[in-house]
Scaffold this motif. Structure first.
Motif, PDB file in Angstrom:
ATOM      1  N   ALA A 148       0.817  -1.212   0.000  1.00 15.98           N
ATOM      2  CA  ALA A 148       0.000   0.000   0.000  1.00 15.98           C
ATOM      3  C   ALA A 148       0.848   1.259   0.000  1.00 15.98           C
ATOM      4  O   ALA A 148       0.332   2.360  -0.148  1.00 15.98           O
ATOM      5  N   VAL A 149       2.166   1.089   0.174  1.00 16.94           N
ATOM      6  CA  VAL A 149       3.096   2.226   0.239  1.00 16.94           C
ATOM      7  C   VAL A 149       4.333   1.899  -0.594  1.00 16.94           C
ATOM      8  O   VAL A 149       4.666   0.730  -0.789  1.00 16.94           O
ATOM      9  N   PRO A 150       5.036   2.922  -1.075  1.00 12.78           N
ATOM     10  CA  PRO A 150       6.353   2.674  -1.673  1.00 12.78           C
ATOM     11  C   PRO A 150       7.371   2.423  -0.563  1.00 12.78           C
ATOM     12  O   PRO A 150       7.039   2.557   0.628  1.00 12.78           O
ATOM     13  N   PRO A 151       8.608   2.069  -0.890  1.00 11.78           N
ATOM     14  CA  PRO A 151       9.627   1.840   0.148  1.00 11.78           C
ATOM     15  C   PRO A 151       9.759   3.026   1.105  1.00 11.78           C
ATOM     16  O   PRO A 151       9.759   4.176   0.682  1.00 11.78           O
ATOM     17  N   PHE A 152       9.856   2.709   2.395  1.00 10.94           N
ATOM     18  CA  PHE A 152       9.941   3.722   3.451  1.00 10.94           C
ATOM     19  C   PHE A 152      11.355   3.721   4.032  1.00 10.94           C
ATOM     20  O   PHE A 152      12.161   2.832   3.717  1.00 10.94           O
ATOM     21  N   PRO A 153      11.711   4.679   4.880  1.00 14.93           N
ATOM     22  CA  PRO A 153      13.073   4.720   5.427  1.00 14.93           C
ATOM     23  C   PRO A 153      13.467   3.423   6.128  1.00 14.93           C
ATOM     24  O   PRO A 153      12.699   2.864   6.915  1.00 14.93           O
ATOM     25  N   ALA A 154      14.678   2.971   5.856  1.00 11.12           N
ATOM     26  CA  ALA A 154      15.163   1.719   6.438  1.00 11.12           C
ATOM     27  C   ALA A 154      15.279   1.799   7.954  1.00 11.12           C
ATOM     28  O   ALA A 154      15.288   0.773   8.637  1.00 11.12           O
ATOM     29  N   LEU A 199       7.140   2.900 -11.712  1.00 11.67           N
ATOM     30  CA  LEU A 199       8.018   3.649 -10.828  1.00 11.67           C
ATOM     31  C   LEU A 199       7.323   4.927 -10.385  1.00 11.67           C
ATOM     32  O   LEU A 199       6.663   5.597 -11.178  1.00 11.67           O
ATOM     33  N   THR A 200       7.483   5.262  -9.114  1.00  4.60           N
ATOM     34  CA  THR A 200       6.919   6.504  -8.596  1.00  4.60           C
ATOM     35  C   THR A 200       7.730   7.695  -9.128  1.00  4.60           C
ATOM     36  O   THR A 200       8.773   7.529  -9.775  1.00  4.60           O
ATOM     37  N   GLU A 201       7.283   8.904  -8.826  1.00  7.45           N
ATOM     38  CA  GLU A 201       8.019  10.096  -9.239  1.00  7.45           C
ATOM     39  C   GLU A 201       9.415  10.123  -8.629  1.00  7.45           C
ATOM     40  O   GLU A 201      10.333  10.713  -9.192  1.00  7.45           O
ATOM     41  N   GLN A 202       9.589   9.464  -7.488  1.00  5.40           N
ATOM     42  CA  GLN A 202      10.900   9.371  -6.845  1.00  5.40           C
ATOM     43  C   GLN A 202      11.726   8.203  -7.384  1.00  5.40           C
ATOM     44  O   GLN A 202      12.772   7.869  -6.835  1.00  5.40           O
ATOM     45  N   LYS A 203      11.246   7.587  -8.483  1.00  2.00           N
ATOM     46  CA  LYS A 203      11.924   6.452  -9.126  1.00  2.00           C
ATOM     47  C   LYS A 203      12.049   5.256  -8.192  1.00  2.00           C
ATOM     48  O   LYS A 203      13.082   4.583  -8.117  1.00  2.00           O
ATOM     49  N   LEU A 204      10.954   4.965  -7.492  1.00  9.67           N
ATOM     50  CA  LEU A 204      10.885   3.808  -6.612  1.00  9.67           C
ATOM     51  C   LEU A 204       9.901   2.794  -7.185  1.00  9.67           C
ATOM     52  O   LEU A 204       8.822   3.177  -7.661  1.00  9.67           O
TER      53      LEU A 204
END
Length: 466
Positions: free
Chosen positions: A378-384, A424-429
């Motif tokens: 439901a989300v793109p990758p988040f901070p590790a 890919l999202t706008e942040q290239k994720l």
């Protein structure tokens, strides 16, 4: 030719044609590992006989003997035993553990020409959707090394996406082959329980956690299944594979008139707008390929408690020998065990009833459709640095497991479920799309995954600045 950007399928074909040698392949992958693993931390233990393995398959090729996975470097998840190669389970309790025997899946990989490159990082005993532990630390996403690679097969996914290995072996209880596939932009498959028998196992009749592959393409996963799928006398969980041709089915493609249903939120937890948009666009792009696409409502949220109860029971069975040492575990695993100890027999009865409802719901669904497509995450990758995303679409998550409901609800069904990158999202994720297929229909899930990769390609991370 950039060897590490070739698909596994292409690599094996070039080795068979003697246009590539296993030594050339392993050297190329070793170069990438040497350059990028210090920052990504995907491979946690390197096999000390990698070159000797490559030399063996080099000689076999010179003798004209070729194998299905000939010369492919494979990463083994660090919860899967490997003979004479450290297997820590991501736990301080086992930081010096060196098994004497390969797991069955590792034996089959070796027999079919694979090079066991090393172990890939995992959260402690594979509990969690973000890959970190107290033995090896955190694995980072090759698309952006500030972000999570997902979990629990996060090391395998990050190693694949960055070009350190050609195939990753992993496990999936609540999404551990699909979550990192989505976050790292590669293909993951949760197969039917028993298709790849899990041996050894603390839970011999386990129909919740499965062993399975990740790769960069659907064809790559198909060649792995052709090589290692099939029943074994070592496991009571079995799926016969006689007559099934995984790669041939994938290459043949999906038939005309295939019926696909799309549901944006099967878990009723919300989906970030950009993620849903990319998934929707990829699904409806299939119309141009002759696929019938329809959006539907398909709510599985009623089964969330069922999964959590069964997961709690699973944790107790898996850690039964270590229950008295649970205070030595990290917070995720310790919390799961404590939750499992509070489950009643009535809770488990309810869970099994609700699990049955998911099966019957899909049984009705497949009377009209061939596949269900839905966002993997439901989300793109988040901070590790975060254990889990705190909010989704503005809604606060109550526990570290809530956010993976889109994957864990599908685990209840025992159906084959794939994850394929779709945009890919706008942040290239990367964003991944789940494909749910009919019972024992792994090859058909992969055939649709191949089509989606062709219609909505995302490529591989550039690795610039790492």
């Amino acid at each position: 030719m950039e060897i590490t950007k070739l698909s596994a399928y292409e690599t094996v074909k070039l080795i068979r044609q003697k246009e590539l040698s296993p030594m050339e392949v392993i050297q190329a992958y070793m170069d990438v590992y040497t350059k990028y693993n210090p920052k990504i931390n995907a491979v946690c233990s390197l096999s000390d006989d990698v070159l000797q393995q490559a030399e063996k398959w080099e000689q076999e090729a010179k003798n004209g003997n070729f194998y299905p996975l000939h010369g492919l470097p494979v990463g083994i998840k660090d919860i899967t035993p490997t003979a004479n190669l450290r297997t820590t389970y991501g736990s301080k309790l086992y930081k010096d553990n060196i098994p004497q025997e390969d797991a069955l899946v590792v034996q089959r990989l070796r027999e079919n020409g694979a090079i066991i490159f090393g172990k890939t990082n995992t959260p402690e005993f594979a509990t969690g959707g973000n890959t970190f532990n107290e033995v090896f630390g955190t694995t980072f996403n090759p698309w952006n090394t500030e972000l999570s690679a997902g979990g629990s097969t996060g090391g395998g996914a990050a190693a694949l996406a960055s070009g350190m290995i050609a195939i990753a072996e992993g496990t999936d209880l609540g999404g551990s082959l699909r979550i990192p596939a989505s976050f790292c932009g590669i293909v993951g498959l949760r197969p039917t329980p028993g298709l790849i028998p899990t041996y050894p196992s603390e839970y011999l009749w386990d129909d919740m956690q499965v062993t399975g592959p990740m790769a960069r393409t659907a064809e790559d996963i198909a060649i792995v299944l052709d090589a290692i799928a099939g029943e074994s006398s070592l496991s009571p969980m079995r799926q016969p594979t006689h007559g099934r041709e995984f790669l041939e089915t994938v290459l043949r493609g999906i038939p005309a008139g295939t019926r696909v249903a799309y549901c944006p939120d099967i878990a009723d937890i919300g989906v970030e707008e950009e993620v849903e948009k990319l998934c929707r666009e990829a699904v409806f792009a299939l119309k141009d390929k002759g696929v019938h696409v329809e959006e539907i409502s398909f709510d599985l949220s009623f089964a969330r408690k069922a999964f959590l109860h069964l997961r709690g029971e699973w944790m107790l069975i898996q850690q039964y020998q270590n229950l008295e040492r649970r205070n030595e575990f990290g917070s995720n695993l310790a919390g799961n065990i404590e939750a499992g100890l509070k489950i009643s027999a009535k809770d488990l009865a309810m869970a099994h009833h609700d699990r049955a409802k998911t099966w019957y719901k899909f049984n009705d669904f497949f009377q009209k459709y061939d596949y269900l497509l839905t966002p993997c995450m439901a989300v793109p990758p988040f901070p590790a640095s975060q254990n889990y995303p705190l909010t989704i679409a503005g809604k606060e998550m109550k526990t570290y497991i809530d956010w993976v409901a889109p994957t864990f609800l599908l685990s209840l069904t025992s159906l084959p479920v794939g994850c394929v990158p779709c945009g890919l999202t706008e942040q290239k994720l990367p964003v991944g799309l789940q494909i749910v297929g009919k019972p024992t229909g792994e090859e058909h899930v992969l055939a649709l995954a191949k089509l989606i990769q062709e219609t909505s390609p995302i490529g591989l991370p550039s690795l610039e600045g790492i």
